[in-house]
Design a protein around this motif. Structure first.
Motif, PDB file in Angstrom:
ATOM      1  N   THR A 172      -2.237  -5.855  -4.571  1.00 27.47           N
ATOM      2  CA  THR A 172      -1.981  -4.429  -5.113  1.00 27.47           C
ATOM      3  C   THR A 172      -3.100  -3.631  -4.821  1.00 27.47           C
ATOM      4  N   PRO A 173      -3.300  -2.279  -4.267  1.00 24.39           N
ATOM      5  CA  PRO A 173      -4.494  -1.775  -4.172  1.00 24.39           C
ATOM      6  C   PRO A 173      -4.970  -1.182  -5.714  1.00 24.39           C
TER       7      PRO A 173
ATOM      8  N   GLU B 268      -7.998   1.558   0.417  1.00 25.23           N
ATOM      9  CA  GLU B 268      -7.977   0.561  -0.512  1.00 25.23           C
ATOM     10  C   GLU B 268      -6.910  -0.567   0.257  1.00 25.23           C
ATOM     11  N   ARG B 269      -5.967  -0.270   1.228  1.00 31.16           N
ATOM     12  CA  ARG B 269      -5.222  -0.984   1.569  1.00 31.16           C
ATOM     13  C   ARG B 269      -5.407  -1.569   3.180  1.00 31.16           C
TER      14      ARG B 269
ATOM     15  N   HIS C 249      -8.608  -7.606  -2.445  1.00 34.05           N
ATOM     16  CA  HIS C 249      -9.617  -7.076  -3.321  1.00 34.05           C
ATOM     17  C   HIS C 249      -9.899  -8.331  -4.461  1.00 34.05           C
TER      18      HIS C 249
ATOM     19  N   THR D 147      -3.380   1.466  -7.593  1.00 30.95           N
ATOM     20  CA  THR D 147      -2.175   1.341  -8.084  1.00 30.95           C
ATOM     21  C   THR D 147      -2.006   0.388  -9.038  1.00 30.95           C
TER      22      THR D 147
ATOM     23  N   LEU E 174      -5.402   5.509  -1.245  1.00 22.99           N
ATOM     24  CA  LEU E 174      -4.732   4.251  -0.911  1.00 22.99           C
ATOM     25  C   LEU E 174      -5.020   3.759   0.433  1.00 22.99           C
TER      26      LEU E 174
ATOM     27  N   LYS F 255      -4.936  -5.848   6.361  1.00 26.16           N
ATOM     28  CA  LYS F 255      -4.560  -5.594   4.994  1.00 26.16           C
ATOM     29  C   LYS F 255      -6.078  -6.086   4.247  1.00 26.16           C
ATOM     30  N   ARG F 256      -6.237  -5.290   3.187  1.00 20.27           N
ATOM     31  CA  ARG F 256      -7.522  -5.453   2.418  1.00 20.27           C
ATOM     32  C   ARG F 256      -7.362  -6.124   1.210  1.00 20.27           C
TER      33      ARG F 256
ATOM     34  N   GLY G   3       0.826  -1.128   0.212  1.00 20.37           N
ATOM     35  CA  GLY G   3       0.019  -0.046  -0.044  1.00 20.37           C
ATOM     36  C   GLY G   3       0.688   1.304   0.074  1.00 20.37           C
TER      37      GLY G   3
END
Length: 205
Positions: free
Chosen positions: A183-184, A122-123, A132, A187, A119, A129-130, A82
């Motif tokens: 990876t977000p 998203e992270r 996806h 990004t 970010l 930790k997120r 992130g």
């Protein structure tokens, strides 16, 4: 004795003797008296990735009440966790990343603060930790993207999945059938738009 300052693709901070290609920080998250981490794992939404060498400056690690020096195997690892490029020591890279981030995310005139806010959403999810959903089959992801299956992290390289470790990447024959994106997404879209993460030599061999 190694310090607890090496970041994994999932954003965890571990102890390992292996060195990384980049340093960076998330604010002050250590006690300089003991050189150990506090319970918190970030104190600022600006998670950045910096050069290990810049203008010949020398900085004792975790020796003072300043930002906590963290280390990353490579930029793909930092992205997965992130982080983004630093606008001070990596000005050119940061500008290229921002341009690709704007192109990939249909935005313009974006500040570092705005990217950090996106970010940060998203992270992390409730402090962890997120992960996806994949926007495409994992083998179609661009080089430098990272995915997670179980406890293992993988770098995508031209349709192949390379297993991450603190020492580098290794070929893996494992079947990846239930993976999540590390990876977000914003990004990832910057990478798709043309930004090329700096990769550890083991990813290229």
């Amino acid at each position: 004795m190694p310090l607890q300052n090496r970041v994994t693709p999932t954003g965890d901070i571990i102890v390992t003797p292996h060195r990384g290609m980049f340093t960076g920080n998330r604010g002050i998250i250590h006690d300089p008296a003991t050189k150990t981490l506090l319970k918190k794992r970030w104190s600022s939404p600006a998670w950045i990735t910096c050069l290990c060498e810049f203008r010949g400056w020398r900085r004792p690690v975790m020796a003072r009440r300043s930002w906590t020096e963290l280390f990353f195997l490579d930029e793909a690892t930092a992205f997965a966790a992130g982080h983004r490029p630093c606008f001070f020591c990596r000005r050119d890279d940061a500008r290229q990343f921002r341009a690709a981030w704007e192109a990939g995310n249909c935005a313009s005139g974006i500040s570092a603060k705005t990217m950090d806010a996106v970010l940060h959403r998203e992270r992390l999810h409730r402090g962890r930790k997120r992960l996806h959903p994949l926007p495409m089959p994992w083998a179609d992801l661009p080089a430098g993207a990272m995915v997670q299956q179980g406890e293992d992290s993988f770098l995508v390289m031209q349709g192949r999945a390379l297993l991450w470790s603190p020492a580098g990447y290794a070929a893996s024959a494992r079947q990846l059938d239930d993976v999540k994106l590390l990876t977000p997404p914003s990004t990832l879209r910057a990478i798709i738009a043309g930004y090329q993460p700096v990769l550890h030599p083991t990813a290229l061999g």
